[in-house]
Design an enzyme around this catalytic site. Structure first.
Site, mmCIF file in Angstrom:
data_model
loop_
_atom_site.group_PDB
_atom_site.id
_atom_site.type_symbol
_atom_site.label_atom_id
_atom_site.label_comp_id
_atom_site.label_asym_id
_atom_site.label_seq_id
_atom_site.Cartn_x
_atom_site.Cartn_y
_atom_site.Cartn_z
ATOM 1 N N CYS A 30 38.402 41.925 40.619
ATOM 2 C CA CYS A 30 37.169 41.455 39.952
ATOM 3 C C CYS A 30 36.113 42.550 40.053
ATOM 4 O O CYS A 30 36.088 43.447 39.226
ATOM 5 C CB CYS A 30 36.686 40.123 40.508
ATOM 6 S SG CYS A 30 36.639 39.977 42.299
ATOM 7 N N SER A 31 35.273 42.511 41.065
ATOM 8 C CA SER A 31 34.232 43.526 41.160
ATOM 9 C C SER A 31 33.772 43.681 42.607
ATOM 10 O O SER A 31 32.594 43.864 42.868
ATOM 11 C CB SER A 31 33.043 43.153 40.279
ATOM 12 O OG SER A 31 32.639 41.824 40.559
ATOM 13 N N CYS A 32 34.698 43.609 43.563
ATOM 14 C CA CYS A 32 34.355 43.765 44.969
ATOM 15 C C CYS A 32 33.739 45.158 45.173
ATOM 16 O O CYS A 32 34.209 46.142 44.593
ATOM 17 C CB CYS A 32 35.593 43.598 45.841
ATOM 18 S SG CYS A 32 36.359 41.966 45.632
ATOM 19 N N CYS A 39 37.702 47.934 41.847
ATOM 20 C CA CYS A 39 38.217 46.615 42.222
ATOM 21 C C CYS A 39 38.984 46.117 41.014
ATOM 22 O O CYS A 39 38.387 45.774 39.997
ATOM 23 C CB CYS A 39 37.096 45.645 42.575
ATOM 24 S SG CYS A 39 37.722 43.963 42.811
#
Lengths: 113, 210
Positions: free
Chosen positions: B117-119, B114
């Site tokens: 961000c941090s999906c 991702c």
């Protein structure tokens, strides 16, 4: 630069209790309809970019959660849900409560704080 | 912003409760305020933490992969509509609204990231590990995937292409790794035990049977 060592033991998902608390707060507020998850992701992403600009590459640990909390505070301020001055006052009240509570006793805010 | 003059890892005399770090106090302040305003339910927060700390993790994704290896019909349905198929197994909810499964073959290896961000597909893999959230991974795996994979100890054959899938808040990916050789006759449970978290992100491959 090596990112990881394969096969090392899996660390817990949250390395500090407040990471879990901040995470849960963010999920819960979104589920209650205060913002959509894409709105959160956009905000959080911007915070990560800003933090990287200030301190260089992020390692995904403490800096990640610092950005997370910063994004949440910013979003809640923007939506009029948490006024920074009130949050600051409550933070100081919690700090005072910890310092005034005997070791081992539950820490609580006094009425009116 | 570091504010560590109250950290209590020093040992001089004090008899009060251990003061949490500054960000923890900020979170407590937010919780207090939002509770007073009736905007949050503290019990719901505890329930969310319990789920992600104790209940959801890569074992969910591993079961999905093992079933796909064992059952061609399941695999075909999974590749066609992963969201619905994993929901049938009870893996749905937050960050699982739209999931696409991408299949590794001898021609193509898939990796997820991702860059925003941090999906991450929480219902299948839980909370992402630190490296998935690091700039070193997020920025570099797009630019030089083979170099990054090599740092994970994964050397891909020259002829195998690498495709990097960038997750978003609307679409998350899971890699279906190739079934290891020598696993004929294993049960779904035995197969699932070979499926690592990294193999479902694409930074690793499944274990081989001992």
């Amino acid at each position: 630069m090596t990112i990881c060592t394969p096969d090392r033991p899996e660390p817990p998902p949250f390395s500090e209790p407040w990471h879990a608390q901040a995470f849960a707060l963010t999920v819960h507020l979104s589920e209650r309809g205060n913002y959509t998850w894409p709105e959160w992701a956009e905000r959080f992403s911007a915070e990560l970019v800003a933090l990287r600009g200030r301190q260089g590459p992020l390692d995904g640990g403490a800096d990640y959660w610092a950005a997370w909390l910063g994004a949440l505070e910013g979003l809640l301020t923007e939506r009029g849900m948490a006024e920074p001055a009130v949050v600051e006052r409550l933070k100081e009240a919690w700090e005072a409560a910890y310092l005034a509570t005997p070791h081992g006793a539950p820490v609580q805010l006094k009425a009116g704080q | 912003m570091p504010h560590d003059h109250h950290y209590h890892d020093h040992d001089h005399d004090h008899d009060h409760a251990v003061l949490p770090p500054e960000p923890a106090l900020r979170v407590k302040a937010l919780e207090t305020l939002l509770t007073e305003k009736g905007l949050i339910d503290p019990a719901a927060l505890d329930a969310i933490i319990d789920i992600y700390q104790n209940q959801v993790g890569p074992q969910n994704g591993a079961l999905v992969v093992a079933k796909a290896w064992a059952d061609p019909d399941f695999k075909a349905r999974l590749l066609a509509d992963a969201t619905e198929v994993v929901a049938e197994l009870g893996f749905y909810g937050r960050q699982g609204e739209h999931i696409t499964v991408v299949e590794n073959t001898s021609e193509r290896h898939n990796v997820i990231v991702c860059t925003l961000c941090s999906c991450y597909p929480w219902p299948l893999l839980g909370i992402p590990p630190g490296w998935y959230k690091s700039d070193a991974y997020r920025a570099r795996v797009v630019r030089e995937p083979r170099a990054v994979l090599a740092e994970f100890g994964l050397a891909l054959p020259e002829g195998q292409a690498v495709r990097v899938w960038d997750s978003t808040a609307e679409m998350r990916y899971l890699v279906l790794p190739m079934r290891p050789e020598g696993t004929e006759g294993l049960s779904v449970g035995e197969l699932a035990a070979l499926v690592t978290r990294d193999s479902m992100v694409g930074t690793g491959v499944p274990k081989v049977p001992a």
